[in-house]
Scaffold this motif. Structure first.
Motif, PDB file in Angstrom:
ATOM      1  N   ARG A   8      84.632  59.270  35.732  1.00 61.81           N
ATOM      2  CA  ARG A   8      83.644  59.465  36.614  1.00 61.81           C
ATOM      3  C   ARG A   8      82.489  59.881  35.799  1.00 61.81           C
ATOM      4  O   ARG A   8      82.512  60.404  34.670  1.00 61.81           O
ATOM      5  CB  ARG A   8      83.955  60.837  37.435  1.00 61.81           C
ATOM      6  CG  ARG A   8      85.401  60.403  38.120  1.00 61.81           C
ATOM      7  CD  ARG A   8      85.787  61.542  39.147  1.00 61.81           C
ATOM      8  NE  ARG A   8      87.017  61.487  39.958  1.00 61.81           N
ATOM      9  CZ  ARG A   8      87.430  62.189  40.738  1.00 61.81           C
ATOM     10  NH1 ARG A   8      86.638  63.338  41.211  1.00 61.81           N
ATOM     11  NH2 ARG A   8      88.644  61.922  41.411  1.00 61.81           N
ATOM     12  N   ALA A   9      81.115  59.508  36.617  1.00 60.70           N
ATOM     13  CA  ALA A   9      79.843  60.031  35.828  1.00 60.70           C
ATOM     14  C   ALA A   9      79.894  61.354  35.983  1.00 60.70           C
ATOM     15  O   ALA A   9      80.082  62.109  37.133  1.00 60.70           O
ATOM     16  CB  ALA A   9      78.961  59.084  36.653  1.00 60.70           C
ATOM     17  N   ARG A  10      79.290  61.700  35.086  1.00 63.90           N
ATOM     18  CA  ARG A  10      78.735  63.317  35.084  1.00 63.90           C
ATOM     19  C   ARG A  10      77.590  63.596  35.939  1.00 63.90           C
ATOM     20  O   ARG A  10      76.636  62.906  35.756  1.00 63.90           O
ATOM     21  CB  ARG A  10      78.740  64.046  33.600  1.00 63.90           C
ATOM     22  CG  ARG A  10      79.853  63.792  32.842  1.00 63.90           C
ATOM     23  CD  ARG A  10      79.416  64.523  31.576  1.00 63.90           C
ATOM     24  NE  ARG A  10      80.146  65.772  31.797  1.00 63.90           N
ATOM     25  CZ  ARG A  10      80.526  66.569  30.531  1.00 63.90           C
ATOM     26  NH1 ARG A  10      79.939  66.525  29.508  1.00 63.90           N
ATOM     27  NH2 ARG A  10      81.178  67.650  30.902  1.00 63.90           N
ATOM     28  N   VAL A  11      77.594  64.633  36.830  1.00 64.40           N
ATOM     29  CA  VAL A  11      76.476  64.817  37.576  1.00 64.40           C
ATOM     30  C   VAL A  11      76.051  66.237  37.278  1.00 64.40           C
ATOM     31  O   VAL A  11      76.828  67.219  37.633  1.00 64.40           O
ATOM     32  CB  VAL A  11      76.967  64.650  39.237  1.00 64.40           C
ATOM     33  CG1 VAL A  11      75.757  64.877  40.066  1.00 64.40           C
ATOM     34  CG2 VAL A  11      77.271  63.410  39.408  1.00 64.40           C
ATOM     35  N   ARG A  12      74.778  66.476  37.112  1.00 67.85           N
ATOM     36  CA  ARG A  12      74.277  67.836  36.908  1.00 67.85           C
ATOM     37  C   ARG A  12      74.062  68.571  38.281  1.00 67.85           C
ATOM     38  O   ARG A  12      73.545  68.030  39.073  1.00 67.85           O
ATOM     39  CB  ARG A  12      72.922  67.684  36.040  1.00 67.85           C
ATOM     40  CG  ARG A  12      73.162  67.445  34.502  1.00 67.85           C
ATOM     41  CD  ARG A  12      72.080  67.751  33.758  1.00 67.85           C
ATOM     42  NE  ARG A  12      72.135  67.254  32.388  1.00 67.85           N
ATOM     43  CZ  ARG A  12      72.590  68.102  31.554  1.00 67.85           C
ATOM     44  NH1 ARG A  12      73.028  69.280  31.672  1.00 67.85           N
ATOM     45  NH2 ARG A  12      72.776  67.440  30.338  1.00 67.85           N
ATOM     46  N   ALA A  13      74.680  69.757  38.247  1.00 70.30           N
ATOM     47  CA  ALA A  13      74.597  70.637  39.499  1.00 70.30           C
ATOM     48  C   ALA A  13      73.179  71.270  39.320  1.00 70.30           C
ATOM     49  O   ALA A  13      72.524  71.581  38.443  1.00 70.30           O
ATOM     50  CB  ALA A  13      75.644  71.546  39.450  1.00 70.30           C
TER      51      ALA A  13
END
Length: 51
Positions: A8-13
């Motif tokens: 999964r692509a990493r998503v910055r919160a």
């Protein structure tokens, strides 16, 4: 043959900011960097009255 889960692509919160502030933290304002690697439980709620 073994199948691995797709990556999964990493998503910055986004930082957690807002009017209410942090509760039960001794007035400490945390950043995401402070919480990295820790288990965090967030409880979002809203109080309304029925008329």
């Amino acid at each position: 043959m073994t199948h691995s889960a797709p990556r999964r692509a990493r998503v910055r919160a986004p930082e957690l900011t807002g009017k209410g502030g942090w509760l039960n933290t001794g007035d400490k304002q945390y950043t995401l960097a402070d919480l990295r690697g820790r288990i965090v439980v967030l409880d979002f709620w809203k109080f309304t009255t029925m008329h």
